[in-house]
Each structure stands twice: as C-alpha cells, then as structure tokens.
Design an enzyme around this catalytic site. Sequence first.
Site, PDB file in Angstrom:
ATOM      1  N   GLY A  11       0.843  -1.205   0.000  1.00  0.00           N
ATOM      2  CA  GLY A  11       0.000   0.000   0.000  1.00  0.00           C
ATOM      3  C   GLY A  11       0.871   1.245   0.000  1.00  0.00           C
ATOM      4  NE  ARG A  72      -2.211  -4.446  -0.851  1.00  0.00           N
ATOM      5  CZ  ARG A  72      -1.814  -3.684   0.166  1.00  0.00           C
ATOM      6  NH1 ARG A  72      -0.678  -3.946   0.762  1.00  0.00           N
ATOM      7  NH2 ARG A  72      -2.544  -2.660   0.572  1.00  0.00           N
ATOM      8  CG  ASP A 103       3.884  -6.894   7.405  1.00  0.00           C
ATOM      9  OD1 ASP A 103       3.285  -6.478   6.397  1.00  0.00           O
ATOM     10  OD2 ASP A 103       3.304  -7.348   8.407  1.00  0.00           O
ATOM     11  CB  THR A 125       2.836   0.852   6.015  1.00  0.00           C
ATOM     12  OG1 THR A 125       1.488   0.634   6.444  1.00  0.00           O
ATOM     13  CG2 THR A 125       3.753   0.488   7.168  1.00  0.00           C
ATOM     14  CG  ASP A 127      -1.489  -0.214   7.963  1.00  0.00           C
ATOM     15  OD1 ASP A 127      -2.379   0.624   7.773  1.00  0.00           O
ATOM     16  OD2 ASP A 127      -1.332  -1.221   7.246  1.00  0.00           O
ATOM     17  CG  ASP A 129       1.679  -2.637  10.140  1.00  0.00           C
ATOM     18  OD1 ASP A 129       2.579  -2.006   9.539  1.00  0.00           O
ATOM     19  OD2 ASP A 129       0.906  -3.410   9.551  1.00  0.00           O
ATOM     20  NE  ARG A 171      -2.262  -4.727   5.799  1.00  0.00           N
ATOM     21  CZ  ARG A 171      -2.767  -5.070   4.625  1.00  0.00           C
ATOM     22  NH1 ARG A 171      -3.488  -6.145   4.504  1.00  0.00           N
ATOM     23  NH2 ARG A 171      -2.541  -4.349   3.558  1.00  0.00           N
TER      24      ARG A 171
HETATM   25  O1  F6P Z   1      -1.455  -1.299   4.630  1.00  0.00           O
HETATM   26  C1  F6P Z   1      -2.046  -0.106   4.248  1.00  0.00           C
HETATM   27  C2  F6P Z   1      -3.537  -0.276   4.073  1.00  0.00           C
HETATM   28  O2  F6P Z   1      -4.074   0.973   3.694  1.00  0.00           O
HETATM   29  C3  F6P Z   1      -4.277  -0.836   5.280  1.00  0.00           C
HETATM   30  O3  F6P Z   1      -4.527   0.130   6.261  1.00  0.00           O
HETATM   31  C4  F6P Z   1      -5.530  -1.362   4.638  1.00  0.00           C
HETATM   32  O4  F6P Z   1      -6.104  -2.405   5.392  1.00  0.00           O
HETATM   33  C5  F6P Z   1      -5.030  -1.878   3.315  1.00  0.00           C
HETATM   34  O5  F6P Z   1      -3.800  -1.212   3.049  1.00  0.00           O
HETATM   35  C6  F6P Z   1      -5.953  -1.665   2.148  1.00  0.00           C
HETATM   36  O6  F6P Z   1      -5.380  -2.282   1.039  1.00  0.00           O
HETATM   37  P1  F6P Z   1      -5.854  -2.051  -0.449  1.00  0.00           P
HETATM   38  O7  F6P Z   1      -5.428  -0.665  -0.854  1.00  0.00           O
HETATM   39  O8  F6P Z   1      -5.148  -3.108  -1.205  1.00  0.00           O
HETATM   40  O9  F6P Z   1      -7.341  -2.174  -0.451  1.00  0.00           O
END
Ligand code: F6P
Length: 319
Positions: A11, A72, A103, A125, A127, A129, A171
């Site tokens: 992300g 991803r 991660d 990120t 997050d 995290d 997340r």
């Molecule tokens: O890891 C960053 C994040 O924005 C999280 O907070 C969220 O759960 C996820 O990515 C959303 O992913 P995507 O953009 O693939 O929907």
Amino acid sequence: MKKIGVLTSGGDAPGMNAAIRAVVRKAIFNNIEVYGIKNGFQGLIEGNIEKMDIGSVGDIIQRGGTILHSARCKEFKTDEGQNKGIEQMKKHGIEGLIVIGGDGSFRGAVKLTEKGYPCIGIPGTIDNDIAGTDFTIGFDTALNTVIEAIDKVRDTASSHERTFIIEVMGRNAGDLALWAGLADGAESILIPEKKDELHDVVERLKRGQERGKKHSIIVLAEGVDNGFNYAEKIKETADLETRVTVLGHLQRGGSPTASDRVLASRLGAEAVDLLLDGKAGKIAGIQNNQLVNHDISEILQKKHTIDLNMYQLSKELSI
Ligand code: F6P
C-alpha cells in the site's frame, strides 16, 4: 557497489516520494547509479526498470503517492518469481536493492538477500505496524488526515446530536485509531490490541448522555470490525442509533507532513549508507529519534506493539 535499485511496494503511503528522492540523491552524492523499479516486485519481475538521475526526483518531496507506483505481487512469493527478479537485476547490473514498503514487501527483500542480492528495507505504511521503528513513513500524514476528517464529522455530530462511528484503516494495528482518537478526544477508541466489550462502549455512551453529552465519536480500527456491523451491534444491544463514516483510501493520500518528509529523508539516506557499508537484510528505522537498523527477519518475527499507556490515558480523559 556501483549500481543500486529502489522500489516501493504494498500500500502506498505519503512520504514515499520523499524517501525515493533521498535514496536517489544520496546514492548519486556517493557516485552510485540508481535504478527505479516501477510497480514494486511486479516491475522487477517484468524488467520495468529505468535509470534515475538528480532531476527524476525533483519536485516530488511534497507529493503524496509514489512516482514509482506500487503493487502487491503474489508471484514474488514464489521461487520462480524471485529468480525472475534476480535475472533482471543481473541484466541491469543492480547489486543491491532498497525496498520501501510494509512487512509483505520485506519478506521479498529477505528472500533476495538470502539469494545473494543485498536488500535494505525502509518502513513505509500508514499502519505504523512495523516492529523496530517508532514510526513508519506515512503514519503522521494519515493521522493528520483522519483528525481533519473527524473534526468535520464532529461539527455535524454536534449539530444533530448524533453518535458517529468512524472506521479508520490500520489493518491489524490500532495505532491510527488510537492516536486519532486521543488527538480528537473521542468518547471511545476501539483497537484490536485491546478489545473493548460492546457493553462497555454502550455504557460509556449512556453515561455521557445522562451527563448531558449531546454527541459522541467512536473511533473504530478496521482490525476490530467493520463500521456498519458495529453500528448494527450497538443498535441490537442498546437500541442506540449511530451514523457511520468509513474514511477508506483518502487516508492514504495527500501531501506528506513535515514530520513524514523529514523521516523519509533520513531513512532514505540511511538505507543507502547501510548498503554502502556492506549491510544486507536490514531495515532502517527510528527509535527515540535516533536512526537504527535491525535484521529484517528478526523484525518480521516480532509483533509490533502499541503504547497501552496512551490507550489508558484516552479512557481517563474521556470519562
Ligand atoms: O497497509 C495499508 C492499508 O491501507 C491498510 O490500512 C488497509 O487495510 C489496506 O492497506 C488496504 O489495502 P488495499 O489498498 O489493497 O485495499
């Protein structure tokens, strides 16, 4: 080492551009060639690689998103995908790689390092995290975005005397929810690290109403529940009406805050220094405002922890 690569993966997060800029400029300062890999590990597999120069990172420090784009990539989890990536690195003469991401991205970096291609990770990120660093790039900007949004919701919550549930990203981590809830004086903060029982939340709402409180804000981390589910549960348990705001991907955008730009600049430059010092499989981070580095594989096994004193404080201040 004469040639290095840089990519952003997972992300996106505000401040990734500032990190790319720091990597490119610091490398060129040290007479190292830098190659930008587009679309994360997917681009590495496909050979979507371009040489960068000082000008390629001009006018980006203030921009959200990532000029290198992100993805991803499932294929890179396989041996075959990793080997295709290595073929591309060989083809371009890239001897080391800087991976900016979370991660999932660092797992790819560990694999390449194990196969003889040194990688350094930079935590990027919203997050927050990642263990081994107090802050990740993008967290501060996302936090400020969330706060701005909650302030706006509070205006209408107050006018209509309503209770709002604000669902925020993160997340499995509650950092964004906790920091935003504390900064916004939320009546309840729901985070995965400390599950509040529904009846406590309802009790708190009722106590507030009895004291004459006309509106309430519940900040809900997505790792706990979906906002609409939670609203339904409150309705079923206590027959209380709520409104739900899901902040969604707007939390990932926007111009990075000064704090994120500075963090990204420091970590980007540090990552280059680590590669040039012959380090491999490390993550650059910040702890107590000092640059640190740790083995990525160690960090991936550790669980990121939240500051539960802050959680306790939020409870004490929102009685
Ligand atoms: O890891 C960053 C994040 O924005 C999280 O907070 C969220 O759960 C996820 O990515 C959303 O992913 P995507 O953009 O693939 O929907």
